[in-house]
Write a protein that holds these residues in place. Structure first.
Motif, PDB file in Angstrom:
ATOM      1  N   LYS A  44      33.127  29.684  27.697  1.00 48.92           N
ATOM      2  CA  LYS A  44      34.118  30.111  28.683  1.00 48.92           C
ATOM      3  C   LYS A  44      33.578  31.290  29.487  1.00 48.92           C
ATOM      4  N   LEU A  46      34.939  34.708  31.418  1.00 53.85           N
ATOM      5  CA  LEU A  46      36.060  35.629  31.564  1.00 53.85           C
ATOM      6  C   LEU A  46      35.751  36.648  32.645  1.00 53.85           C
ATOM      7  N   CYS A  47      36.718  36.926  33.520  1.00 53.32           N
ATOM      8  CA  CYS A  47      36.529  37.997  34.490  1.00 53.32           C
ATOM      9  C   CYS A  47      36.838  39.327  33.812  1.00 53.32           C
ATOM     10  N   GLN A  50      40.379  40.255  32.636  1.00 48.52           N
ATOM     11  CA  GLN A  50      40.752  39.562  31.397  1.00 48.52           C
ATOM     12  C   GLN A  50      40.189  40.275  30.172  1.00 48.52           C
ATOM     13  N   GLU A  53      42.228  43.384  29.636  1.00 49.65           N
ATOM     14  CA  GLU A  53      43.565  43.064  29.152  1.00 49.65           C
ATOM     15  C   GLU A  53      43.544  42.767  27.660  1.00 49.65           C
ATOM     16  N   GLU A  54      42.517  42.035  27.208  1.00 46.98           N
ATOM     17  CA  GLU A  54      42.400  41.734  25.780  1.00 46.98           C
ATOM     18  C   GLU A  54      42.218  43.012  24.966  1.00 46.98           C
ATOM     19  N   HIS A  90      48.577  40.472  38.685  1.00 43.70           N
ATOM     20  CA  HIS A  90      49.639  39.597  38.190  1.00 43.70           C
ATOM     21  C   HIS A  90      50.994  39.879  38.834  1.00 43.70           C
ATOM     22  N   LEU A 116      41.846  35.297  37.935  1.00 38.07           N
ATOM     23  CA  LEU A 116      40.620  34.631  37.490  1.00 38.07           C
ATOM     24  C   LEU A 116      39.922  33.939  38.661  1.00 38.07           C
ATOM     25  N   GLU A 119      38.423  36.730  41.150  1.00 36.83           N
ATOM     26  CA  GLU A 119      37.370  37.487  40.481  1.00 36.83           C
ATOM     27  C   GLU A 119      36.163  36.619  40.137  1.00 36.83           C
ATOM     28  N   SER A 120      36.385  35.366  39.770  1.00 46.08           N
ATOM     29  CA  SER A 120      35.262  34.472  39.477  1.00 46.08           C
ATOM     30  C   SER A 120      34.482  34.158  40.738  1.00 46.08           C
ATOM     31  N   GLN A 172      36.688  26.234  35.615  1.00 49.28           N
ATOM     32  CA  GLN A 172      37.609  27.265  35.158  1.00 49.28           C
ATOM     33  C   GLN A 172      39.057  26.964  35.511  1.00 49.28           C
TER      34      GLN A 172
END
Length: 275
Positions: A44, A46-47, A50, A53-54, A90, A116, A119-120, A172
């Motif tokens: 995967k 991730l930007c 993300q 945030e995690e 968001h 996502l 940013e991707s 994605q």
């Protein structure tokens, strides 16, 4: 503070998440300009918002994270050149607030809740801009450092780059007209200036990646990071039969130059198609 703006490079992403964000009040919007992607063991991508945030959720915190994407070189923005970017986050009301305080008669801001996707798109362009810049170096090697620019070869690689970026955004689940347009615009402006252009030219002239880094000592090279990470994710996805390596000849060639020090030999015929 009303807003906290983060401008660390990709190499400061972990530090920003571990040291800065925990000290920011949860209700204060954070706006970052850092462009990049992290790959996971299962393929995967991730930007950075993300990733942050995690980290924050693991600390029990709910942060208001936003980011800036879109075609913009800093030195032209300083000169007040007309610039159109995309702010993503968001919460649309937060984005409208950020636009209100930051928009000018030369800085125009689109808004998107597809974090996502935006940013991707703007992260992918770094690795692909390096691929396009290879052609400039190849032509300088063949025709001399002072030779005129050759746009046919640049355009061919640009087209292949957009095609591969499109497929990666599809992978994605975020391939929209707006996202690929932002990514393609950012790709265009990156090829015409900045650090990625310089390293691509040096590699195209025949230097290996270590020699190019030495030549550009002290220069932060985001393009190297994102190209290697994305190529790694594509290879994992290909093993799972989710993606096909044959769809990414440009990315894989750039990766081989960076990770295996293979010479530049742009796979032109792999860019062609029958429909």
């Amino acid at each position: 503070a009303d807003v906290v703006i983060g401008g660390v490079s990709s190499f400061g992403v972990d530090w920003f998440g571990e040291y800065v964000l925990p000290r920011v009040k949860e209700k204060v919007p954070v706006l970052t300009v850092t462009k990049g992607l992290m790959d996971t063991a299962d393929g995967k991508l991730l930007c950075y918002p993300q990733v942050w945030e995690e980290k924050m959720r693991a600390m029990g915190r709910n942060m208001n994270l936003n980011a800036i994407g879109g075609p913009c070189t800093s030195y032209e923005l300083v000169a007040h050149d007309q610039t159109e970017v995309a702010f993503c986050g968001h919460d649309l009301e937060t984005l409208r607030f950020l636009k209100k305080i930051m928009a000018t008669d030369y800085y125009h801001i689109s808004l998107s809740t597809d974090v996502l996707g935006i940013e991707s798109a703007v992260a992918l362009k770094n690795g692909y801009a390096l691929g396009i810049a290879l052609t400039i170096g190849v032509n300088q090697k063949n025709f001399g450092l002072e030779s005129e620019l050759h746009f046919n070869s640049q355009a061919a690689v640009f087209g292949q780059a957009v095609k591969e970026m499109y497929k990666l955004l599809e992978y994605q689940g975020v391939c929209t007209l707006e996202n690929i347009t932002v990514g393609a615009g950012d790709l265009y402006v990156t090829v015409y200036g900045g650090r990625t252009r310089l390293v691509g030219i040096l590699l195209g002239r025949g230097l290996d990646i270590d020699e190019a880094k030495a030549e550009l000592k002290g220069v932060t090279l985001e393009s190297l990071v994102v190209a290697e990470r994305v190529a790694r994710a594509v290879k994992v996805a290909a093993k799972k039969n989710i993606l096909s390596l044959s769809d990414f000849p440009l990315l894989l060639h750039v990766d081989s130059i960076l990770t295996e020090k293979k010479p530049v030999d742009i796979p032109w015929e792999k860019f062609t198609f029958e429909k």
